[in-house]
Design a protein around this motif. Structure first.
Motif, PDB file in Angstrom:
ATOM      1  N   ARG A 148      13.763  17.523  29.451  1.00  0.00           N
ATOM      2  CA  ARG A 148      14.844  16.894  28.695  1.00  0.00           C
ATOM      3  C   ARG A 148      15.556  15.874  29.566  1.00  0.00           C
ATOM      4  O   ARG A 148      15.480  15.910  30.804  1.00  0.00           O
ATOM      5  CB  ARG A 148      15.832  17.973  28.227  1.00  0.00           C
ATOM      6  CG  ARG A 148      15.177  19.055  27.378  1.00  0.00           C
ATOM      7  CD  ARG A 148      16.035  20.287  27.272  1.00  0.00           C
ATOM      8  NE  ARG A 148      17.213  20.042  26.441  1.00  0.00           N
ATOM      9  CZ  ARG A 148      18.235  20.879  26.363  1.00  0.00           C
ATOM     10  NH1 ARG A 148      18.250  21.983  27.077  1.00  0.00           N
ATOM     11  NH2 ARG A 148      19.252  20.605  25.581  1.00  0.00           N
ATOM     12  N   GLU A 164      21.929  13.727  24.500  1.00  0.00           N
ATOM     13  CA  GLU A 164      20.553  13.953  24.927  1.00  0.00           C
ATOM     14  C   GLU A 164      19.656  12.885  24.314  1.00  0.00           C
ATOM     15  O   GLU A 164      19.811  12.513  23.152  1.00  0.00           O
ATOM     16  CB  GLU A 164      20.071  15.337  24.506  1.00  0.00           C
ATOM     17  CG  GLU A 164      18.657  15.648  24.978  1.00  0.00           C
ATOM     18  CD  GLU A 164      18.212  17.070  24.695  1.00  0.00           C
ATOM     19  OE1 GLU A 164      17.051  17.396  25.004  1.00  0.00           O
ATOM     20  OE2 GLU A 164      19.039  17.851  24.169  1.00  0.00           O
ATOM     21  N   LYS A 166      16.488  11.860  22.569  1.00  0.00           N
ATOM     22  CA  LYS A 166      15.475  12.496  21.749  1.00  0.00           C
ATOM     23  C   LYS A 166      14.666  11.429  21.014  1.00  0.00           C
ATOM     24  O   LYS A 166      15.161  10.337  20.734  1.00  0.00           O
ATOM     25  CB  LYS A 166      16.127  13.443  20.731  1.00  0.00           C
ATOM     26  CG  LYS A 166      16.845  14.627  21.358  1.00  0.00           C
ATOM     27  CD  LYS A 166      17.371  15.575  20.299  1.00  0.00           C
ATOM     28  CE  LYS A 166      18.072  16.773  20.925  1.00  0.00           C
ATOM     29  NZ  LYS A 166      18.553  17.740  19.901  1.00  0.00           N
TER      30      LYS A 166
END
Length: 263
Positions: A148, A164, A166
């Motif tokens: 991640r 985050e 993504k």
């Protein structure tokens, strides 16, 4: 005198959209890089990514993010060198010598040739898996496998916002090694749970650079439960929740300065 009269923002360039949004939200003035008539005595100036000296900086009682610290963070080579000299343990392996990069590849590693030292969004990165693919660059980093990748916004020792990277829905066959907009990745905050080690290195990095605030790009290797810092953004893109988080952080700092007599 009110918050709006005592605080201003100095952008790294007049076209910075994040600076415009922040100034509009906070209802404060943007200081011109040249010919500004704004007077800084007794006031706070927020330095938004500016790396050079500015006459207004010396006038102000409070400067948030000094230019020298911003410069240190903005140039990737000086960023890696400064932190290495301070014995940090959260950087991926790096070198400025192509011979060492060749050794890494011969040992089975992938090398990121960073041909630009002040670029963002993965610009200037050449990925090399063989010695023949290596190109001359001021900086080489060994690729670290990651599950991640986060942007963690830190303000004076506290995390104020987390995002985050993504992959966008419907995007296939993306390059997971360079997670940028061009490769189909976007910042999200839904269902984001940031590991404690990622928060820790983000806070430490901002402090180690001498900065007051920054958006820290952190990768996380789940197998080893270890986080690495890639860079710190001193004029990060902000909108929505992140924009409000910065607004509130600057407001808290202003109130602290008023209480302590610094303004």
């Amino acid at each position: 005198m009110s918050f709006n009269r005592l605080v201003a923002i100095l952008p790294y360039n007049k076209f910075s959209e994040s600076c415009k949004l922040l100034a509009r939200t906070m209802r404060v003035k943007r200081v011109k890089r040249e010919g500004s008539r704004w007077r800084g005595r007794g006031k706070m100036l927020i330095n938004w990514g500016n790396t050079g000296r500015h006459p207004k900086l010396d006038e102000c009682n409070v400067v948030v993010n000094q230019p020298l610290d911003v410069l240190r963070a903005s140039n990737k080579l000086s960023f890696f060198q400064w932190l290495t000299d301070n014995n940090v343990d959260y950087l991926p392996p790096w070198t400025d010598k192509i011979a060492e990069a060749v050794d890494w590849i011969n040992e089975g590693a992938t090398v990121m040739c960073r041909t630009l030292t002040s670029a963002h969004e993965g610009r200037g990165i050449v990925i090399a898996t063989t010695p023949e693919e290596l190109v001359n660059a001021p900086l080489y980093t060994k690729y670290v496998k990651k599950k991640r990748e986060f942007r963690i916004h830190v303000f004076q020792g506290e995390v104020i916002d987390e995002q985050e990277k993504k992959k966008r829905r419907g995007v296939d066959n993306t390059n997971h090694q360079v997670r940028n907009t061009a490769n189909g990745y976007v910042y999200c905050r839904t269902d984001v749970v940031v590991p404690d080690c990622a928060r820790d290195v983000a806070i430490r990095c901002v402090q180690d650079l001498g900065l007051d605030f920054g958006g820290v790009d952190v990768i996380y290797n789940e197998h080893y439960n270890r986080a690495y810092v890639l860079e710190v953004n001193t004029a990060p893109g902000i909108e929505g929740t992140t924009l409000n988080s910065y607004h509130q952080a600057f407001l808290r700092l202003y109130n602290e300065c008023i209480s302590s007599g610094r303004l």
